[in-house]
Design an enzyme around this catalytic site. Sequence first.
Site, PDB file in Angstrom:
ATOM      1  CG  ASN A  10      -1.770   1.364   1.422  1.00  0.00           C
ATOM      2  OD1 ASN A  10      -1.890   1.788   0.503  1.00  0.00           O
ATOM      3  ND2 ASN A  10      -2.315   1.671   2.458  1.00  0.00           N
ATOM      4  CD1 TRP A  11       3.755   1.234  -2.240  1.00  0.00           C
ATOM      5  CD2 TRP A  11       4.331   2.147  -4.522  1.00  0.00           C
ATOM      6  NE1 TRP A  11       4.499   0.525  -3.820  1.00  0.00           N
ATOM      7  CE2 TRP A  11       4.757   0.931  -4.983  1.00  0.00           C
ATOM      8  CE3 TRP A  11       3.793   2.911  -6.036  1.00  0.00           C
ATOM      9  CZ2 TRP A  11       5.392   1.375  -5.796  1.00  0.00           C
ATOM     10  CZ3 TRP A  11       4.224   2.796  -7.015  1.00  0.00           C
ATOM     11  CH2 TRP A  11       5.111   1.508  -7.156  1.00  0.00           C
ATOM     12  CE  LYS A  12      -0.234   3.580   4.389  1.00  0.00           C
ATOM     13  NZ  LYS A  12      -0.762   4.076   6.040  1.00  0.00           N
ATOM     14  CG  HIS A  99      -5.906   2.444   4.769  1.00  0.00           C
ATOM     15  ND1 HIS A  99      -5.506   3.175   6.038  1.00  0.00           N
ATOM     16  CD2 HIS A  99      -5.003   1.202   4.473  1.00  0.00           C
ATOM     17  CE1 HIS A  99      -4.735   2.972   6.231  1.00  0.00           C
ATOM     18  NE2 HIS A  99      -4.157   1.455   5.721  1.00  0.00           N
ATOM     19  CD  GLU A 101      -3.332   5.756   5.798  1.00  0.00           C
ATOM     20  OE1 GLU A 101      -3.018   5.600   4.613  1.00  0.00           O
ATOM     21  OE2 GLU A 101      -2.370   5.410   6.859  1.00  0.00           O
ATOM     22  CD  GLU A 171      -3.800  -1.953   7.208  1.00  0.00           C
ATOM     23  OE1 GLU A 171      -2.153  -2.060   6.531  1.00  0.00           O
ATOM     24  OE2 GLU A 171      -4.223  -1.040   7.032  1.00  0.00           O
ATOM     25  N   GLY A 177       1.962   2.980  10.702  1.00  0.00           N
ATOM     26  CA  GLY A 177       3.076   4.172  10.166  1.00  0.00           C
ATOM     27  C   GLY A 177       3.512   4.613  11.356  1.00  0.00           C
ATOM     28  CB  SER A 216       4.562  -1.417  12.258  1.00  0.00           C
ATOM     29  OG  SER A 216       4.860   0.560  12.245  1.00  0.00           O
ATOM     30  N   GLY A 237       2.742  -1.014   4.541  1.00  0.00           N
ATOM     31  CA  GLY A 237       2.778   0.729   3.762  1.00  0.00           C
ATOM     32  C   GLY A 237       4.356   0.974   3.439  1.00  0.00           C
ATOM     33  N   GLY A 238       4.651   1.452   4.402  1.00  0.00           N
ATOM     34  CA  GLY A 238       6.210   1.659   4.371  1.00  0.00           C
ATOM     35  C   GLY A 238       7.462   1.449   3.515  1.00  0.00           C
TER      36      GLY A 238
HETATM   37  P1  PGA Z   1       2.767   0.678   7.590  1.00  0.00           P
HETATM   38  O1  PGA Z   1       1.134   0.941   6.721  1.00  0.00           O
HETATM   39  O2  PGA Z   1       3.491  -0.368   6.919  1.00  0.00           O
HETATM   40  O3  PGA Z   1       3.447   1.814   7.492  1.00  0.00           O
HETATM   41  O4  PGA Z   1       2.197   0.676   8.978  1.00  0.00           O
HETATM   42  C1  PGA Z   1       0.482   0.266   6.422  1.00  0.00           C
HETATM   43  C2  PGA Z   1      -1.514   0.259   6.275  1.00  0.00           C
HETATM   44  O5  PGA Z   1      -0.487   1.274   6.715  1.00  0.00           O
HETATM   45  O6  PGA Z   1      -1.089  -0.240   5.133  1.00  0.00           O
END
Ligand code: PGA
Length: 256
Positions: A10-12, A99, A101, A171, A177, A216, A237-238
């Site tokens: 997930n590159w966001k 998600h 967010e 999640e 993050g 994370s 994500g990251g």
């Molecule tokens: P993260 O994000 O790996 O940067 O914690 C995961 C996500 O929100 O899908």
Amino acid sequence: MTRRAIVAANWKMNGDLALVNTMVSGLANVELQDNVNVVVCPSSPYLSELSAQVKTKQLSAAISIGAQNVSEHKQGAYTGEISTQMLQELSVKFVIIGHSERRSYYHESSTQIAHKVHTALTAGLTPILCIGESEAERAMEQTDTVLAAQLQPVIDEIGIEKFNDVVIAYEPVWAIGTGKTASSEMAQETHQFIRQFLAQADEDVAAKVPLLYGGSVNASNCEELFAQSDIDGGLIGGASLQVEQFKIICSAAKGK
Ligand code: PGA
């Protein structure tokens, strides 16, 4: 029983065309264990290029394409939204829905998320349905209640049998993050709760639905997380913005 594992990037709102290039080249020779799907979900402007590269380089067996969001409407006057049909034209197979967010910054409700899951399934896309509790909710021991309240509207809208075509990503919001990962025991315990909750509606469906962990995940903690009996891969994500690290995470996943 075989349950596939999925590792989804997930590159966001990160990444660029250069990352599309390096990710496709990197994943061309990634070593995967049995029954693993790798899904790359860039921002929507890059879906077209990712799709073209996967096709030209004949990598559709190695890389599936995912979107980060989709409209619950089929088409029409919804400025800024993206339809399932547009995603299908770009060979998108998966779509992240709900998600945290999107739930918190864009106020998507569990009902709207259920509509999105329905629309995606109707179009033959596989939803990656995200659920998770906040830090305060966990502290107040409300995790199970919150997860149940996020899942139930989706079960009510699509019916439990349709979960055969759904992927769930757990999640914990406090782990996204932040560098704070849930311990593998805590993640396993919560995944087990989710599977048991679904099993109340249908045991066979619950046993087969892939449950991804997200929050994370990195090259150092993925192996232990993926070894847990109810964790079937991750939503990354990251760490998915770094090709070498993402490849290590993909290689650690294994179907169960
Ligand atoms: P993260 O994000 O790996 O940067 O914690 C995961 C996500 O929100 O899908």
